[in-house]
Design a protein around this motif. Structure first.
Motif, PDB file in Angstrom:
ATOM      1  N   THR A  62       0.868  -1.169   0.000  1.00 64.33           N
ATOM      2  CA  THR A  62       0.000   0.000   0.000  1.00 64.33           C
ATOM      3  C   THR A  62       0.903   1.216   0.000  1.00 64.33           C
ATOM      4  O   THR A  62       2.108   1.104   0.129  1.00 64.33           O
ATOM      5  N   GLY A  63       0.293   2.371  -0.123  1.00 67.45           N
ATOM      6  CA  GLY A  63       1.076   3.591  -0.048  1.00 67.45           C
ATOM      7  C   GLY A  63       1.709   3.760   1.328  1.00 67.45           C
ATOM      8  O   GLY A  63       2.735   4.384   1.479  1.00 67.45           O
ATOM      9  N   ALA A  64       1.098   3.184   2.347  1.00 73.35           N
ATOM     10  CA  ALA A  64       1.583   3.344   3.711  1.00 73.35           C
ATOM     11  C   ALA A  64       2.652   2.317   4.074  1.00 73.35           C
ATOM     12  O   ALA A  64       3.287   2.423   5.095  1.00 73.35           O
ATOM     13  N   GLY A  65       2.861   1.293   3.267  1.00 71.85           N
ATOM     14  CA  GLY A  65       3.842   0.261   3.580  1.00 71.85           C
ATOM     15  C   GLY A  65       3.367  -1.087   3.104  1.00 71.85           C
ATOM     16  O   GLY A  65       2.288  -1.233   2.570  1.00 71.85           O
ATOM     17  N   ALA A  66       4.198  -2.102   3.292  1.00 70.38           N
ATOM     18  CA  ALA A  66       3.878  -3.436   2.806  1.00 70.38           C
ATOM     19  C   ALA A  66       2.966  -4.172   3.781  1.00 70.38           C
ATOM     20  O   ALA A  66       3.123  -4.096   4.981  1.00 70.38           O
ATOM     21  N   VAL A  67       1.998  -4.880   3.221  1.00 69.24           N
ATOM     22  CA  VAL A  67       1.091  -5.715   3.993  1.00 69.24           C
ATOM     23  C   VAL A  67       0.961  -7.023   3.226  1.00 69.24           C
ATOM     24  O   VAL A  67       0.946  -7.029   2.015  1.00 69.24           O
ATOM     25  N   SER A  68       0.868  -8.133   3.933  1.00 66.88           N
ATOM     26  CA  SER A  68       0.709  -9.398   3.231  1.00 66.88           C
ATOM     27  C   SER A  68      -0.377 -10.233   3.866  1.00 66.88           C
ATOM     28  O   SER A  68      -0.682 -10.085   5.042  1.00 66.88           O
ATOM     29  N   CYS A  69      -0.972 -11.086   3.050  1.00 64.75           N
ATOM     30  CA  CYS A  69      -1.950 -12.050   3.524  1.00 64.75           C
ATOM     31  C   CYS A  69      -1.293 -13.417   3.487  1.00 64.75           C
ATOM     32  O   CYS A  69      -0.668 -13.775   2.496  1.00 64.75           O
ATOM     33  N   THR A  70      -1.438 -14.169   4.533  1.00 67.33           N
ATOM     34  CA  THR A  70      -0.871 -15.497   4.601  1.00 67.33           C
ATOM     35  C   THR A  70      -1.698 -16.442   3.740  1.00 67.33           C
ATOM     36  O   THR A  70      -2.915 -16.421   3.782  1.00 67.33           O
ATOM     37  N   THR A  71      -1.029 -17.269   2.952  1.00 69.46           N
ATOM     38  CA  THR A  71      -1.722 -18.247   2.135  1.00 69.46           C
ATOM     39  C   THR A  71      -2.035 -19.471   2.982  1.00 69.46           C
ATOM     40  O   THR A  71      -1.149 -20.245   3.316  1.00 69.46           O
ATOM     41  N   VAL A  72      -3.285 -19.618   3.346  1.00 71.55           N
ATOM     42  CA  VAL A  72      -3.772 -20.772   4.090  1.00 71.55           C
ATOM     43  C   VAL A  72      -4.985 -21.279   3.323  1.00 71.55           C
ATOM     44  O   VAL A  72      -5.890 -20.501   3.010  1.00 71.55           O
ATOM     45  N   LEU A  73      -5.010 -22.561   3.018  1.00 71.31           N
ATOM     46  CA  LEU A  73      -6.118 -23.115   2.264  1.00 71.31           C
ATOM     47  C   LEU A  73      -7.447 -22.820   2.948  1.00 71.31           C
ATOM     48  O   LEU A  73      -7.586 -22.974   4.166  1.00 71.31           O
ATOM     49  N   ASN A  74      -8.403 -22.362   2.160  1.00 74.44           N
ATOM     50  CA  ASN A  74      -9.779 -22.094   2.594  1.00 74.44           C
ATOM     51  C   ASN A  74      -9.905 -21.021   3.674  1.00 74.44           C
ATOM     52  O   ASN A  74     -10.911 -20.947   4.355  1.00 74.44           O
ATOM     53  N   GLN A  75      -8.900 -20.154   3.829  1.00 75.47           N
ATOM     54  CA  GLN A  75      -8.960 -19.014   4.741  1.00 75.47           C
ATOM     55  C   GLN A  75      -9.008 -17.743   3.888  1.00 75.47           C
ATOM     56  O   GLN A  75      -8.051 -17.442   3.191  1.00 75.47           O
ATOM     57  N   PRO A  76     -10.106 -16.994   3.913  1.00 76.50           N
ATOM     58  CA  PRO A  76     -10.185 -15.809   3.056  1.00 76.50           C
ATOM     59  C   PRO A  76      -9.248 -14.691   3.510  1.00 76.50           C
ATOM     60  O   PRO A  76      -8.999 -14.523   4.694  1.00 76.50           O
ATOM     61  N   CYS A  77      -8.740 -13.986   2.546  1.00 75.86           N
ATOM     62  CA  CYS A  77      -7.957 -12.776   2.772  1.00 75.86           C
ATOM     63  C   CYS A  77      -8.840 -11.637   2.262  1.00 75.86           C
ATOM     64  O   CYS A  77      -9.341 -11.683   1.143  1.00 75.86           O
ATOM     65  N   VAL A  78      -9.053 -10.622   3.065  1.00 73.43           N
ATOM     66  CA  VAL A  78      -9.997  -9.563   2.723  1.00 73.43           C
ATOM     67  C   VAL A  78      -9.344  -8.197   2.897  1.00 73.43           C
ATOM     68  O   VAL A  78      -8.557  -7.992   3.814  1.00 73.43           O
ATOM     69  N   TRP A  79      -9.656  -7.266   2.007  1.00 74.39           N
ATOM     70  CA  TRP A  79      -9.105  -5.916   2.079  1.00 74.39           C
ATOM     71  C   TRP A  79      -9.986  -4.962   1.282  1.00 74.39           C
ATOM     72  O   TRP A  79     -10.921  -5.372   0.613  1.00 74.39           O
ATOM     73  N   GLN A  80      -9.661  -3.668   1.347  1.00 77.15           N
ATOM     74  CA  GLN A  80     -10.374  -2.640   0.587  1.00 77.15           C
ATOM     75  C   GLN A  80      -9.384  -1.850  -0.235  1.00 77.15           C
ATOM     76  O   GLN A  80      -8.224  -1.720   0.144  1.00 77.15           O
ATOM     77  N   GLU A  81      -9.850  -1.372  -1.369  1.00 80.52           N
ATOM     78  CA  GLU A  81      -9.032  -0.519  -2.231  1.00 80.52           C
ATOM     79  C   GLU A  81      -9.832   0.716  -2.590  1.00 80.52           C
ATOM     80  O   GLU A  81     -11.017   0.627  -2.876  1.00 80.52           O
ATOM     81  N   LYS A  82      -9.150   1.871  -2.577  1.00 81.18           N
ATOM     82  CA  LYS A  82      -9.782   3.126  -2.983  1.00 81.18           C
ATOM     83  C   LYS A  82     -10.084   3.043  -4.469  1.00 81.18           C
ATOM     84  O   LYS A  82      -9.286   2.532  -5.245  1.00 81.18           O
ATOM     85  N   ASP A  83     -11.263   3.526  -4.852  1.00 82.88           N
ATOM     86  CA  ASP A  83     -11.706   3.478  -6.240  1.00 82.88           C
ATOM     87  C   ASP A  83     -12.439   4.777  -6.547  1.00 82.88           C
ATOM     88  O   ASP A  83     -13.618   4.898  -6.235  1.00 82.88           O
TER      89      ASP A  83
END
Length: 143
Positions: A38-59
């Motif tokens: 992101t503009g504020a720094g790096a963020v990551s989602c862990t890859t785990v089977l069947n665990q959703p990763c959720v976020w928002q993006e400005k549009d």
């Protein structure tokens, strides 16, 4: 009674949100891991089977809710993402936009753009489409 149920739902959402990553942009790499910046720094989602990763993006003037889930290639997978808004603290969270994807293997869903000044939260439910008991729900912190 409705106020108690609403308070319980808000508490449950808060507990779920505490385990969610506050990511804002995530991509899947060729190696199968997920990472984002992101503009504020790096963020990551862990890859785990069947665990959703959720976020928002400005549009433009609003934002979209995005969710993705990693799954085995032969698994029928569902991912549902929903933008929820809250007009005042303690009032119920109301769905403002949602999207659902059902496919084999990993999946991603993106909501329509939402423009609001209300408190917002993105929630996603994902996992095996034919086994609701194995689906997992994750929410962002309210923003």
């Amino acid at each position: 009674m409705n106020a108690r149920i609403a308070a319980l739902m808000v508490a449950a959402a808060g507990i779920t949100a505490a385990t969610a990553l506050p990511a804002s942009a995530v991509t899947v790499t060729a190696a199968g891991t997920t990472a984002g910046t992101t503009g504020a720094g790096a963020v990551s989602c862990t890859t785990v089977l069947n665990q959703p990763c959720v976020w928002q993006e400005k549009d433009g003037g609003g934002f979209v809710g995005i969710a993705q889930v990693s799954a085995e290639q032969n698994q029928l997978t569902v991912v549902k993402v929903e933008v929820r808004t809250q007009r005042a603290w303690g009032s119920p969270w109301v769905p403002a936009a949602s999207a659902t994807t059902i496919t084999r293997g990993s999946a991603k869903a993106i909501t329509p753009r939402v423009v609001t000044e209300d408190l917002k939260m993105i929630c996603a439910t994902a996992g095996p489409a034919l086994e609701a008991a194995q689906q997992v729900t994750t929410c962002t912190y309210p923003f």
